[in-house]
Motif scaffolding. Structure first.
Motif, short mmCIF file in Angstrom:
data_model
loop_
_atom_site.label_atom_id
_atom_site.label_comp_id
_atom_site.label_asym_id
_atom_site.label_seq_id
_atom_site.Cartn_x
_atom_site.Cartn_y
_atom_site.Cartn_z
N UNK A 25 -20.75 -47.30 -1.50
CA UNK A 25 -20.25 -47.49 -2.55
C UNK A 25 -20.99 -46.77 -3.67
N UNK A 26 -22.27 -46.66 -3.31
CA UNK A 26 -23.05 -45.57 -4.52
C UNK A 26 -23.54 -44.29 -4.02
N UNK A 27 -22.90 -43.96 -2.87
CA UNK A 27 -23.23 -42.81 -2.46
C UNK A 27 -22.39 -41.34 -3.08
N UNK A 28 -21.01 -41.53 -3.42
CA UNK A 28 -20.33 -40.56 -3.98
C UNK A 28 -20.73 -40.33 -5.28
N UNK A 29 -20.92 -39.16 -5.81
CA UNK A 29 -21.24 -39.09 -7.10
C UNK A 29 -20.09 -39.33 -8.36
N UNK A 30 -20.32 -39.87 -9.27
CA UNK A 30 -19.45 -40.35 -10.36
C UNK A 30 -18.86 -39.04 -10.93
N UNK A 31 -17.48 -38.92 -10.87
CA UNK A 31 -16.93 -37.85 -11.76
C UNK A 31 -17.50 -37.97 -13.35
N UNK A 32 -17.43 -37.05 -14.00
CA UNK A 32 -17.87 -37.02 -15.14
C UNK A 32 -16.59 -36.63 -16.21
N UNK A 33 -16.66 -37.14 -17.28
CA UNK A 33 -15.56 -36.89 -18.44
C UNK A 33 -15.52 -35.41 -18.51
N UNK A 34 -14.17 -34.86 -18.54
CA UNK A 34 -14.14 -33.48 -18.59
C UNK A 34 -14.39 -32.87 -19.82
N UNK A 63 -20.41 -40.55 -20.19
CA UNK A 63 -19.23 -39.68 -19.58
C UNK A 63 -18.97 -40.15 -18.36
N UNK A 64 -20.02 -40.76 -17.46
CA UNK A 64 -19.68 -41.36 -15.89
C UNK A 64 -19.07 -42.63 -16.01
N UNK A 65 -19.55 -43.32 -16.91
CA UNK A 65 -18.90 -44.51 -17.06
C UNK A 65 -17.36 -44.67 -17.35
#
Length: 281
Positions: A25-34, A63-65
């Motif tokens: 659950x902590x492996x995939x990078x978070x998307x960032x706000x466009x 932006x990630x949260x």
């Protein structure tokens, strides 16, 4: 006012990087706000106008949260996090900040004046319960640096609702299922902060055991807590249905729950981008 209980691990993880190696659950990078660059620019302009030092990392954490939220909400969170960074540098200002939260005048100090603006943008539309919870969390800033870092992780959760412009209904918030969600998210976020705080100098109890054994114990515990977090999140739709919130209110509660799922990974990525860990990521 009851505070969310956060359970502290007895040993620290030697590096936050190890968390990403073990936990799916902590492996995939978070998307960032466009619109992250617009958010960063707006937060920087606000900081300069307020007399604070801009903090680009705060904008990227926001932006990630809030990767899928309105730009307004992300920018407001980025401002709060920029202010938090300054508070960590000036803990003596906490008394004045709490006085402003209680209705006092901010005076001329940039930190308290900036807080007055943020508080004025958020607090009036929130309940007394939220205001009491948030100011109680602020009061922990008077504690030593490590405890302040953990308190910051909990306050990050408290900022979700005012930045969204919503509040989870009291019956939902008081339910065991919602408390389980908040506590699990708070634990994982806090333990990431704990891992970072202890990376450069572990405490005596940690030195008494094999580093690897202690590290594996904590990672196993965080893995279990992440599973509990997802289990709690999956129960939220049934919870909103049971309280008969209606479509709009249920959607807002679900948005807050999704943020609680995202914040631990967003916070961990923020830690890994600091100079102390960037070369390890």
């Amino acid at each position: 006012m009851m505070r969310t209980e956060v359970h502290e691990p007895p040993y620290a993880v030697s590096s936050p990087v190890r968390l990403t190696e073990r936990l799916a659950a902590l492996t995939m990078p978070c998307p960032v706000h466009p619109s992250i660059h617009l958010v960063e620019a707006a937060a920087s302009d606000w900081a300069h106008a307020a007399g604070l030092t801009p903090d680009p990392a705060a904008s990227w954490l926001a932006g990630r949260a809030f990767a899928r939220c309105e730009t307004r909400a992300v920018t407001l969170l980025a401002r709060w996090l920029t202010w938090e960074a300054r508070l960590r540098e000036e803990p003596a200002a906490l008394t004045s900040v709490l006085a402003v939260a209680a209705g006092g005048e901010p005076g001329t100090a940039p930190l308290t004046r900036a807080f007055a603006g943020l508080w004025g943008a958020c607090a009036p539309r929130m309940s007394d319960a939220w205001r009491e919870r948030f100011t109680a969390g602020l009061a922990t800033g008077a504690h030593p640096a490590g405890e302040h870092a953990n308190a910051f992780g909990r306050r990050l959760l408290d900022l979700v609702e005012p930045c969204y412009g919503v509040e989870v209904p009291a019956p939902v918030r008081r339910s065991p299922r919602w408390r389980a969600l908040v506590e699990a998210s708070g634990d994982v976020t806090t333990w990431c902060a704990e891992a970072a705080a202890e990376h450069d100098g572990a405490r005596g109890a940690f030195l008494e055991r094999s580093n690897r054994m202690a590290e594996e114990w904590v990672i196993d515990r965080v893995a279990t807590r992440m599973e509990e977090l997802w289990t709690a999140a999956r129960a939220i739709p049934a919870l909103t249905e049971r309280h008969d919130l209606g479509f709009a209110a249920s959607r807002e509660v679900t948005r807050v729950a999704c943020a609680f799922l995202t914040i631990p990974r967003a916070y961990l990525e923020w830690l890994l981008e600091t100079p102390r860990y960037r070369h390890l990521g």
